[in-house]
Write a protein that holds these residues in place. Structure first.
Motif, PDB file in Angstrom:
ATOM      1  N   HIS A   1       0.834  -1.197  -0.160  1.00 19.97           N
ATOM      2  CA  HIS A   1      -0.153  -0.019  -0.021  1.00 19.97           C
ATOM      3  C   HIS A   1       0.877   1.260   0.163  1.00 19.97           C
ATOM      4  O   HIS A   1       1.774   1.358   0.802  1.00 19.97           O
ATOM      5  N   ARG A   2       0.700   2.111  -1.003  1.00 21.68           N
ATOM      6  CA  ARG A   2       1.537   3.318  -1.115  1.00 21.68           C
ATOM      7  C   ARG A   2       0.874   4.280  -0.033  1.00 21.68           C
ATOM      8  O   ARG A   2      -0.540   4.722  -0.277  1.00 21.68           O
ATOM      9  N   THR A   3       1.385   4.948   0.739  1.00 22.21           N
ATOM     10  CA  THR A   3       0.752   6.061   1.563  1.00 22.21           C
ATOM     11  C   THR A   3       1.788   7.350   1.775  1.00 22.21           C
ATOM     12  O   THR A   3       3.108   7.023   1.608  1.00 22.21           O
ATOM     13  N   LYS A   4       1.290   8.290   1.841  1.00 24.03           N
ATOM     14  CA  LYS A   4       2.088   9.745   2.353  1.00 24.03           C
ATOM     15  C   LYS A   4       2.204   9.724   3.851  1.00 24.03           C
ATOM     16  O   LYS A   4       1.312   9.881   4.609  1.00 24.03           O
ATOM     17  N   LEU A   5       3.638   9.490   4.452  1.00 20.18           N
ATOM     18  CA  LEU A   5       3.683   9.572   5.700  1.00 20.18           C
ATOM     19  C   LEU A   5       3.615  10.851   6.527  1.00 20.18           C
ATOM     20  O   LEU A   5       3.492  11.847   5.770  1.00 20.18           O
ATOM     21  N   PRO A   6       3.398  11.044   7.521  1.00 20.32           N
ATOM     22  CA  PRO A   6       3.240  12.450   8.324  1.00 20.32           C
ATOM     23  C   PRO A   6       4.495  13.326   7.824  1.00 20.32           C
ATOM     24  O   PRO A   6       4.216  14.674   8.037  1.00 20.32           O
ATOM     25  N   SER A   7       5.525  12.514   7.858  1.00 17.25           N
ATOM     26  CA  SER A   7       6.792  13.466   7.211  1.00 17.25           C
ATOM     27  C   SER A   7       6.720  13.918   6.018  1.00 17.25           C
ATOM     28  O   SER A   7       7.602  15.081   5.702  1.00 17.25           O
TER      29      SER A   7
ATOM     30  N   TRP B   1       6.024   2.665   0.270  1.00 15.01           N
ATOM     31  CA  TRP B   1       5.092   1.383   0.262  1.00 15.01           C
ATOM     32  C   TRP B   1       5.072   0.727   1.503  1.00 15.01           C
ATOM     33  O   TRP B   1       6.162   0.302   2.043  1.00 15.01           O
ATOM     34  N   LEU B   2       3.869   0.448   2.076  1.00 11.68           N
ATOM     35  CA  LEU B   2       3.967  -0.462   3.265  1.00 11.68           C
ATOM     36  C   LEU B   2       3.212  -1.987   2.836  1.00 11.68           C
ATOM     37  O   LEU B   2       2.539  -2.128   2.259  1.00 11.68           O
ATOM     38  N   VAL B   3       4.127  -2.750   3.378  1.00 11.37           N
ATOM     39  CA  VAL B   3       4.126  -4.301   3.093  1.00 11.37           C
ATOM     40  C   VAL B   3       3.474  -4.933   4.273  1.00 11.37           C
ATOM     41  O   VAL B   3       4.145  -4.937   5.591  1.00 11.37           O
TER      42      VAL B   3
ATOM     43  N   LEU C   1      10.938  -3.903  -9.054  1.00  3.71           N
ATOM     44  CA  LEU C   1      10.638  -5.049  -8.481  1.00  3.71           C
ATOM     45  C   LEU C   1       9.121  -5.428  -8.258  1.00  3.71           C
ATOM     46  O   LEU C   1       8.490  -4.326  -8.207  1.00  3.71           O
ATOM     47  N   THR C   2       8.744  -6.614  -7.895  1.00  7.92           N
ATOM     48  CA  THR C   2       7.326  -6.772  -7.674  1.00  7.92           C
ATOM     49  C   THR C   2       7.226  -7.426  -6.208  1.00  7.92           C
ATOM     50  O   THR C   2       7.926  -8.338  -6.085  1.00  7.92           O
ATOM     51  N   ILE C   3       6.423  -6.799  -5.348  1.00 12.92           N
ATOM     52  CA  ILE C   3       6.099  -7.753  -4.223  1.00 12.92           C
ATOM     53  C   ILE C   3       4.653  -7.632  -3.917  1.00 12.92           C
ATOM     54  O   ILE C   3       3.717  -6.665  -4.159  1.00 12.92           O
ATOM     55  N   GLY C   4       4.079  -8.695  -3.809  1.00 12.44           N
ATOM     56  CA  GLY C   4       2.826  -8.957  -3.556  1.00 12.44           C
ATOM     57  C   GLY C   4       1.896  -8.490  -4.766  1.00 12.44           C
ATOM     58  O   GLY C   4       0.830  -8.038  -4.692  1.00 12.44           O
TER      59      GLY C   4
ATOM     60  N   TYR D   1       2.371 -11.388   5.659  1.00 10.41           N
ATOM     61  CA  TYR D   1       3.730 -12.185   6.338  1.00 10.41           C
ATOM     62  C   TYR D   1       4.770 -12.526   4.954  1.00 10.41           C
ATOM     63  O   TYR D   1       5.836 -12.301   5.116  1.00 10.41           O
ATOM     64  N   ALA D   2       4.050 -13.305   4.154  1.00  8.84           N
ATOM     65  CA  ALA D   2       4.907 -14.201   3.151  1.00  8.84           C
ATOM     66  C   ALA D   2       5.569 -12.726   2.346  1.00  8.84           C
ATOM     67  O   ALA D   2       6.791 -12.831   1.777  1.00  8.84           O
ATOM     68  N   ASP D   3       4.891 -11.646   2.071  1.00  2.00           N
ATOM     69  CA  ASP D   3       5.415 -10.758   1.412  1.00  2.00           C
ATOM     70  C   ASP D   3       6.521  -9.888   2.133  1.00  2.00           C
ATOM     71  O   ASP D   3       7.724  -9.639   1.720  1.00  2.00           O
TER      72      ASP D   3
END
Length: 439
Positions: free
Chosen positions: A52-58, A63-65, A331-334, A68-70
């Motif tokens: 999941h791509r997100t904008k952090l508070p900073s 990307w947040l993974v 690269l590809t994750i999940g 478990y497998a990913d």
């Protein structure tokens, strides 16, 4: 490993590959409500947007993974670098992906920021301090520190277990291991306290503490180099060992030695603070599990203590997200494509509650056997200090439960506050009460 700035306004979730315009909305991340209990939000991400791509508070986008497998794949993927130089960072994100102040203090060359072959070389130099044998030899000192800290508040019948116990124990332990003289260790406690208190707020306070710590470490390295005997001595402290390795051709620069000592102190204490704090809180709020553990300790058994600490690491561990990684090539994750330069954050707290890997993941079971959690990472960056943290966690929890058997929360759980941040998960305070112990 360190906290990032306070969450403030909710982070913005963008680019969720598994969502649709008519699908469920992504939960708000990194709010104060989220910090109190992030697990429902992580469950949503695992189900709907596992990468999941997100904008952090900073302001940094990452990307947040969460599965478990990913997560396990990402932690070991050599295409994900630890070196911030690989971050394709916009101007507004400069310097916001590491420990505040480490760049200005020239403390970047440590294990959390480098890749092989430099990582391999530095890890080999420091790993001898954390062998099972060395940690076992250190056990009596950890027990001594634990008892001494409890002695300081035992007669009062109340304490803040974060300030009075969970915080000082690992600070003094890692200082002893590094070779910081006892008369200087309270300074380290003050600097570390500044980092924890302000790691979720203005970066200036943290940066000043980092600068002071660097200056002290460089001075200590100089002093130890002048005093170092010609031959190694049994139980030699870690800083002396790093100096000796450098002087014998391992090519460890002065800045590398200071950076290594700094990150071992910085990463080595906050994880254990949170292991003890989160672990004690979990036991106090799960009375049946706590009673099982106390009964086993009374019987002189250690097996449930050992599996129990592993379960506490999985259930509500001290490290919520693994430290920063940056894609060096596509690269590809999940099923999600990651572009070169993109930051990737593996959410250990989400992976360790993945029902695809753990039975009844939201249930605390101290006797859980199949428990290959990711609380200390995976792959070549697996936490070097994990054996010491486990020793400190086991010693602290066992001693608290045996010496203060009626320990209980002094406030309602709803009144507790969690430190805002990104990497670490820990309580600000943990007020408890118990029957006073009198000598």
């Amino acid at each position: 490993m360190t906290n990032q700035p306070d969450p403030g306004p909710a982070a913005t979730s963008i680019g969720t590959p598994d969502s649709t315009p008519t699908g469920p909305a992504a939960p708000e991340l990194f709010t104060w409500e989220f910090a109190t209990n992030p697990y429902p939000a992580y469950a949503w991400l695992r189900d709907h947007a596992p990468v999941h791509r997100t904008k952090l508070p900073s302001g940094v986008e990452a990307w947040l993974v969460t599965r478990y497998a990913d997560a396990k794949q990402a932690l070991a993927d050599q295409r994900l670098s630890k070196n911030p130089a690989h971050h394709d960072e916009p101007a507004h994100a400069k310097g916001k992906t590491g420990i505040p102040g480490e760049r200005k203090a020239e403390l970047m060359t440590h294990l959390l920021n480098i890749d092989p072959p430099d990582h391999t070389r530095l890890r080999r130099l420091v790993s001898k301090a954390f062998t099972p044998r060395r940690v076992a030899e250190f056990a009596p000192r950890v027990q001594e520190l634990t008892d001494d800290l409890i002695d300081r508040f035992a007669a009062k019948g109340e304490a803040d277990l974060i300030h009075d116990f969970a915080f000082p124990l690992p600070i003094y332990a890692i200082c002893d291991l590094l070779g910081v003289p006892r008369e200087d260790q309270d300074d380290f406690r003050d600097w570390a306290g500044m980092m924890i208190r302000h790691g979720g707020g203005p970066r200036g306070g943290v940066a000043r503490s980092v600068k002071k710590m660097r200056g002290y470490l460089l001075e200590l390295i100089h002093r130890k180099r002048e005093e170092l005997p010609a031959e190694a001595t049994p139980g030699e402290d870690l800083i002396s060992g790093l100096i000796r390795a450098s002087d014998h051709g391992e090519h460890l620069t002065e800045n590398e030695a200071a950076a290594m000592a700094f990150i071992l102190l910085f990463a080595g204490f906050e994880t254990t603070v949170n292991l003890i704090g989160n672990g004690t809180y979990a036991l106090l709020t799960h009375p049946e599990q706590r009673a099982r553990l106390q009964a086993s300790l009374t019987a002189g058994e250690t097996e449930l203590l050992e599996t129990g600490v592993e379960e506490l690491l999985r259930y509500d561990g001290p490290v919520e997200l693994a430290t920063w990684r940056f894609a060096t090539r596509p690269l590809t994750i999940g099923g999600q494509d990651i572009a070169p330069g993109d930051p990737v954050l593996v959410v250990l707290a989400a992976a360790d509650r993945d029902p695809a890997r753990f039975d009844d993941p939201d249930t605390l079971d101290l006797s859980r056997r199949d428990n290959q959690h990711l609380g200390y990472g995976h792959g070549i960056h697996y936490c070097l200090g994990a054996p010491l943290a486990r020793l400190e966690g086991q010693t602290a929890l066992a001693t608290l439960l045996t010496r203060l058997p009626d320990l209980q929360l002094a406030v309602d759980s709803a009144d507790l506050r969690w430190r805002g941040g990104l990497i670490m998960r820990g309580l600000r305070t943990l007020p408890v009460e118990f029957t006073p112990l009198h000598k």
